[in-house]
Motif scaffolding. Sequence first.
Motif, PDB file in Angstrom:
ATOM      1  N   TRP A  38       0.744  -1.034  -0.235  1.00  0.00           N
ATOM      2  CA  TRP A  38       0.116  -0.010   0.152  1.00  0.00           C
ATOM      3  C   TRP A  38       0.867   1.245   0.042  1.00  0.00           C
ATOM      4  CZ3 TRP A  38      -4.516  -0.659  -1.570  1.00  0.00           C
ATOM      5  CH2 TRP A  38      -5.388  -1.686  -1.506  1.00  0.00           C
ATOM      6  N   LEU A  39       1.986   1.147   0.715  1.00  0.00           N
ATOM      7  CA  LEU A  39       2.550   2.235   0.662  1.00  0.00           C
ATOM      8  C   LEU A  39       3.372   2.716  -0.688  1.00  0.00           C
ATOM      9  CD1 LEU A  39       4.329   4.392   2.485  1.00  0.00           C
ATOM     10  CD2 LEU A  39       6.046   2.902   2.529  1.00  0.00           C
ATOM     11  N   PRO A  82      -0.835   4.666   1.669  1.00  0.00           N
ATOM     12  CA  PRO A  82      -0.485   4.155   2.630  1.00  0.00           C
ATOM     13  C   PRO A  82      -1.688   3.494   3.674  1.00  0.00           C
ATOM     14  CG  PRO A  82       0.154   6.139   2.824  1.00  0.00           C
ATOM     15  CD  PRO A  82      -0.226   5.884   1.516  1.00  0.00           C
ATOM     16  N   ARG A  83      -1.796   2.386   3.925  1.00  0.00           N
ATOM     17  CA  ARG A  83      -2.761   1.771   4.965  1.00  0.00           C
ATOM     18  C   ARG A  83      -1.976   1.128   5.752  1.00  0.00           C
ATOM     19  NH1 ARG A  83      -7.437  -1.153   1.350  1.00  0.00           N
ATOM     20  NH2 ARG A  83      -7.556   0.435  -0.493  1.00  0.00           N
ATOM     21  N   ASP A  84      -2.393   1.339   7.567  1.00  0.00           N
ATOM     22  CA  ASP A  84      -1.724   0.487   8.403  1.00  0.00           C
ATOM     23  C   ASP A  84      -2.545  -0.296   9.224  1.00  0.00           C
ATOM     24  OD1 ASP A  84      -2.940   2.470   9.865  1.00  0.00           O
ATOM     25  OD2 ASP A  84      -1.345   3.502  10.152  1.00  0.00           O
ATOM     26  N   ARG A  85      -3.889  -0.627   9.155  1.00  0.00           N
ATOM     27  CA  ARG A  85      -4.698  -1.361   9.903  1.00  0.00           C
ATOM     28  C   ARG A  85      -4.729  -2.860   9.387  1.00  0.00           C
ATOM     29  NH1 ARG A  85      -6.983  -0.878  14.708  1.00  0.00           N
ATOM     30  NH2 ARG A  85      -9.224  -1.544  15.053  1.00  0.00           N
ATOM     31  N   ILE A  86      -4.629  -3.663  10.256  1.00  0.00           N
ATOM     32  CA  ILE A  86      -4.651  -5.200  10.018  1.00  0.00           C
ATOM     33  C   ILE A  86      -5.924  -5.659  10.725  1.00  0.00           C
ATOM     34  CG2 ILE A  86      -3.409  -7.393  10.030  1.00  0.00           C
ATOM     35  CD1 ILE A  86      -2.024  -5.516   8.220  1.00  0.00           C
ATOM     36  N   LEU A  87      -6.813  -6.315   9.883  1.00  0.00           N
ATOM     37  CA  LEU A  87      -7.646  -7.165  10.658  1.00  0.00           C
ATOM     38  C   LEU A  87      -7.541  -8.811  11.054  1.00  0.00           C
ATOM     39  CD1 LEU A  87     -10.848  -5.725   8.363  1.00  0.00           C
ATOM     40  CD2 LEU A  87      -9.775  -4.892  10.501  1.00  0.00           C
ATOM     41  N   VAL A  88      -7.948  -9.197  12.051  1.00  0.00           N
ATOM     42  CA  VAL A  88      -7.718 -10.377  12.671  1.00  0.00           C
ATOM     43  C   VAL A  88      -8.979 -11.139  12.802  1.00  0.00           C
ATOM     44  CG1 VAL A  88      -5.354  -9.782  13.246  1.00  0.00           C
ATOM     45  CG2 VAL A  88      -7.336 -10.148  15.082  1.00  0.00           C
ATOM     46  N   LEU A 123     -16.862  -8.210   9.351  1.00  0.00           N
ATOM     47  CA  LEU A 123     -15.945  -7.800   8.493  1.00  0.00           C
ATOM     48  C   LEU A 123     -16.095  -6.925   7.416  1.00  0.00           C
ATOM     49  CD1 LEU A 123     -13.104  -8.931   7.303  1.00  0.00           C
ATOM     50  CD2 LEU A 123     -14.303 -10.543   6.084  1.00  0.00           C
ATOM     51  N   GLU A 124     -17.241  -6.791   6.997  1.00  0.00           N
ATOM     52  CA  GLU A 124     -17.648  -5.934   5.989  1.00  0.00           C
ATOM     53  C   GLU A 124     -17.554  -4.635   6.284  1.00  0.00           C
ATOM     54  OE1 GLU A 124     -20.572  -5.331   2.064  1.00  0.00           O
ATOM     55  OE2 GLU A 124     -21.146  -6.709   3.535  1.00  0.00           O
ATOM     56  N   ALA A 125     -18.081  -4.124   7.730  1.00  0.00           N
ATOM     57  CA  ALA A 125     -18.106  -2.996   8.453  1.00  0.00           C
ATOM     58  C   ALA A 125     -16.469  -2.620   8.385  1.00  0.00           C
ATOM     59  CB  ALA A 125     -18.740  -2.893   9.396  1.00  0.00           C
ATOM     60  N   ALA A 126     -15.825  -3.353   9.033  1.00  0.00           N
ATOM     61  CA  ALA A 126     -14.408  -2.997   9.070  1.00  0.00           C
ATOM     62  C   ALA A 126     -13.611  -2.674   7.703  1.00  0.00           C
ATOM     63  CB  ALA A 126     -13.646  -4.218   9.991  1.00  0.00           C
ATOM     64  N   CYS A 127     -13.980  -3.306   6.707  1.00  0.00           N
ATOM     65  CA  CYS A 127     -13.323  -3.284   5.399  1.00  0.00           C
ATOM     66  C   CYS A 127     -13.665  -1.749   4.950  1.00  0.00           C
ATOM     67  CB  CYS A 127     -13.861  -4.342   4.411  1.00  0.00           C
ATOM     68  SG  CYS A 127     -12.756  -6.094   4.899  1.00  0.00           S
ATOM     69  N   ARG A 128     -14.739  -1.496   5.240  1.00  0.00           N
ATOM     70  CA  ARG A 128     -15.250  -0.193   4.607  1.00  0.00           C
ATOM     71  C   ARG A 128     -14.120   0.982   5.057  1.00  0.00           C
ATOM     72  NH1 ARG A 128     -20.625  -1.665   6.654  1.00  0.00           N
ATOM     73  NH2 ARG A 128     -21.837  -2.351   4.939  1.00  0.00           N
ATOM     74  N   ASP A 129     -13.323   0.721   6.043  1.00  0.00           N
ATOM     75  CA  ASP A 129     -12.305   1.712   6.553  1.00  0.00           C
ATOM     76  C   ASP A 129     -11.026   1.527   6.031  1.00  0.00           C
ATOM     77  OD1 ASP A 129     -14.382   2.806   8.508  1.00  0.00           O
ATOM     78  OD2 ASP A 129     -13.723   1.476  10.098  1.00  0.00           O
ATOM     79  N   ARG A 130     -10.998   0.818   5.043  1.00  0.00           N
ATOM     80  CA  ARG A 130      -9.983   0.658   4.175  1.00  0.00           C
ATOM     81  C   ARG A 130      -8.615   0.144   4.817  1.00  0.00           C
ATOM     82  NH1 ARG A 130     -10.139   2.952  -0.752  1.00  0.00           N
ATOM     83  NH2 ARG A 130      -8.186   3.706  -0.578  1.00  0.00           N
ATOM     84  N   PRO A 131      -8.898  -1.020   5.579  1.00  0.00           N
ATOM     85  CA  PRO A 131      -7.674  -1.730   6.171  1.00  0.00           C
ATOM     86  C   PRO A 131      -6.534  -2.279   5.167  1.00  0.00           C
ATOM     87  CG  PRO A 131      -9.446  -3.006   6.346  1.00  0.00           C
ATOM     88  CD  PRO A 131      -9.823  -2.024   5.552  1.00  0.00           C
ATOM     89  N   ALA A 132      -5.464  -2.465   5.601  1.00  0.00           N
ATOM     90  CA  ALA A 132      -4.375  -3.029   4.587  1.00  0.00           C
ATOM     91  C   ALA A 132      -4.730  -4.519   4.180  1.00  0.00           C
ATOM     92  CB  ALA A 132      -2.799  -2.825   5.254  1.00  0.00           C
ATOM     93  N   ALA A 133      -4.955  -5.388   5.213  1.00  0.00           N
ATOM     94  CA  ALA A 133      -5.276  -6.735   4.984  1.00  0.00           C
ATOM     95  C   ALA A 133      -6.102  -7.334   6.119  1.00  0.00           C
ATOM     96  CB  ALA A 133      -3.878  -7.360   4.867  1.00  0.00           C
ATOM     97  N   PHE A 134      -6.505  -8.481   5.969  1.00  0.00           N
ATOM     98  CA  PHE A 134      -7.038  -9.235   6.670  1.00  0.00           C
ATOM     99  C   PHE A 134      -6.478 -10.738   6.557  1.00  0.00           C
ATOM    100  CE2 PHE A 134     -11.165 -12.410   7.661  1.00  0.00           C
ATOM    101  CZ  PHE A 134     -11.215 -12.436   8.774  1.00  0.00           C
ATOM    102  N   SER A 178     -14.402 -13.132  -0.395  1.00  0.00           N
ATOM    103  CA  SER A 178     -15.040 -12.194  -1.200  1.00  0.00           C
ATOM    104  C   SER A 178     -15.356 -10.770  -0.754  1.00  0.00           C
ATOM    105  CB  SER A 178     -16.508 -12.832  -1.717  1.00  0.00           C
ATOM    106  OG  SER A 178     -17.258 -12.079  -2.348  1.00  0.00           O
ATOM    107  N   ILE A 179     -15.331 -10.531   0.279  1.00  0.00           N
ATOM    108  CA  ILE A 179     -15.714  -9.354   1.023  1.00  0.00           C
ATOM    109  C   ILE A 179     -14.371  -8.536   1.049  1.00  0.00           C
ATOM    110  CG2 ILE A 179     -16.029  -7.836   3.218  1.00  0.00           C
ATOM    111  CD1 ILE A 179     -17.986 -10.366   4.235  1.00  0.00           C
ATOM    112  N   CYS A 180     -13.511  -9.278   1.226  1.00  0.00           N
ATOM    113  CA  CYS A 180     -11.932  -8.571   1.226  1.00  0.00           C
ATOM    114  C   CYS A 180     -11.709  -7.987  -0.426  1.00  0.00           C
ATOM    115  CB  CYS A 180     -10.909  -9.267   1.828  1.00  0.00           C
ATOM    116  SG  CYS A 180     -10.883  -9.691   3.622  1.00  0.00           S
ATOM    117  N   ALA A 181     -11.998  -8.883  -1.170  1.00  0.00           N
ATOM    118  CA  ALA A 181     -11.916  -8.606  -2.778  1.00  0.00           C
ATOM    119  C   ALA A 181     -12.846  -7.540  -2.947  1.00  0.00           C
ATOM    120  CB  ALA A 181     -12.237  -9.897  -3.536  1.00  0.00           C
ATOM    121  N   ARG A 182     -14.152  -7.540  -2.565  1.00  0.00           N
ATOM    122  CA  ARG A 182     -14.778  -6.157  -2.956  1.00  0.00           C
ATOM    123  C   ARG A 182     -14.345  -5.007  -2.456  1.00  0.00           C
ATOM    124  NH1 ARG A 182     -19.014  -8.901  -1.630  1.00  0.00           N
ATOM    125  NH2 ARG A 182     -19.604  -8.203   0.309  1.00  0.00           N
TER     126      ARG A 182
END
Length: 414
Positions: A120-121, A126-132, A182-193, A218-222
């Motif tokens: 991303w950088l 740049p994105r710095d949020r990771i989802l787990v 997950l979909e709600a979290a992905c709206r904030d444009r994290p780097a990765a899950f 699929s959600i991550c790809a979207r």
Amino acid sequence: MTPSPVWHPFTQHGLGEPIPLVARAQGAALYTDDGRRIIDAISSWWVTTHGHGHPRIMAAIAEQSDTLDQVIFAGWTHEPAETLARGLTAIMPPALTRVFFSDSGSTSVEVALKMALGYWLNRGEPRDRILVLEHSYHGDTIGAMSVGARGVFNAAYSPLLFDVGTIPFPAEDRDRHTLDSLEAACRDRPAAFIVEPLILGAGGMLIYSPYLLAEMRSICARYDVLFIADEIMTGWGRTGTLLACEQAGIVPDILCLSKGLTGGAVPLAVTMASEAIFAAHWSTDRARMFFHSSSYTANPIACAAANANLAIWRDEPVIERVTTLAGKQRERLDTLAALPRVRNARSLGTITAFELDDPAGDYLSDLGTTLRARYAANDLLLRPLGNTIYVMPPYCVDDDDLDRIYAGIAETAE
């Protein structure tokens, strides 16, 4: 005898628990210096796939050690690594075109996280949020701990850990809640899950469906969020297929592999990435290179062992062995499931697990220590996760040893 100076992992030496000395290993068994034969019911912490001392892997190690033991891998290369990289790209999903070597599962995860952030950088966003995923475990280095569950394992190191977004595990038919979160979290444009596909290992052998894994991908790809699959434990047949991701019909952007990569013989890990991840780091500008390495990156002896493992997968009916073992495991688990203290008996591929009904079943209770001691007294290597008992043997384990494993477990579950 002078006390040993060795400091063992995940061991409280103050309890004075006996630590057997293993002299050799073969197949599904360990042999101690006092002549005991111990059945390795957990593949020596999930690494041994084809069995200890597999002749093809041992021969490859011996042959390579006579030729090239070690060489710097920054700006240099060698045949075992080149052969292995090509072999991996041939057997793994075609979209994963790049192979980065490291030393262990934890470092494979560290590499994956750094690849995601660098991607991303270098793209200028740049994105710095990771989802787990809740209850996850990805290793014991700082980045790997950061993307794992927080608790007694890493409480002392909390000042070093970075913040992550945690997606709830889909327990008790909570798939929709997991996917919505997950979909709600992905709206904030994290780097990765990052996920352990289909089963969370150290988190308690918690299983979720291929459908859910596919939907998360699929959600991550979207939302254009990188998807990292940690197949360090789940890969190499453990879940019934070469990769757990196969069962969901998905391909991650980044894939972490270790443990069974060398058949469990010697340490080695790889992080495989899509061409887009590599391309984001490709430049004539040195500042955009991927800044990661270790002294033993792509060690030639370890690569030779991994090449022998790939040859076994190509030449021998490994998946047939896995399928046969999975069936035998389920049959024995069905018998255990009828016992009064057994709860939530479950299986996935060559892994079986259940909870032992006990009021003191957390990880640090005396239950785990007591169970390990009882199993060891019956010449079984089993290491419960609190009150979660699981079996994950090498694929070569025979019926007699399986019977002994489950008989020993039954004694503690009645």
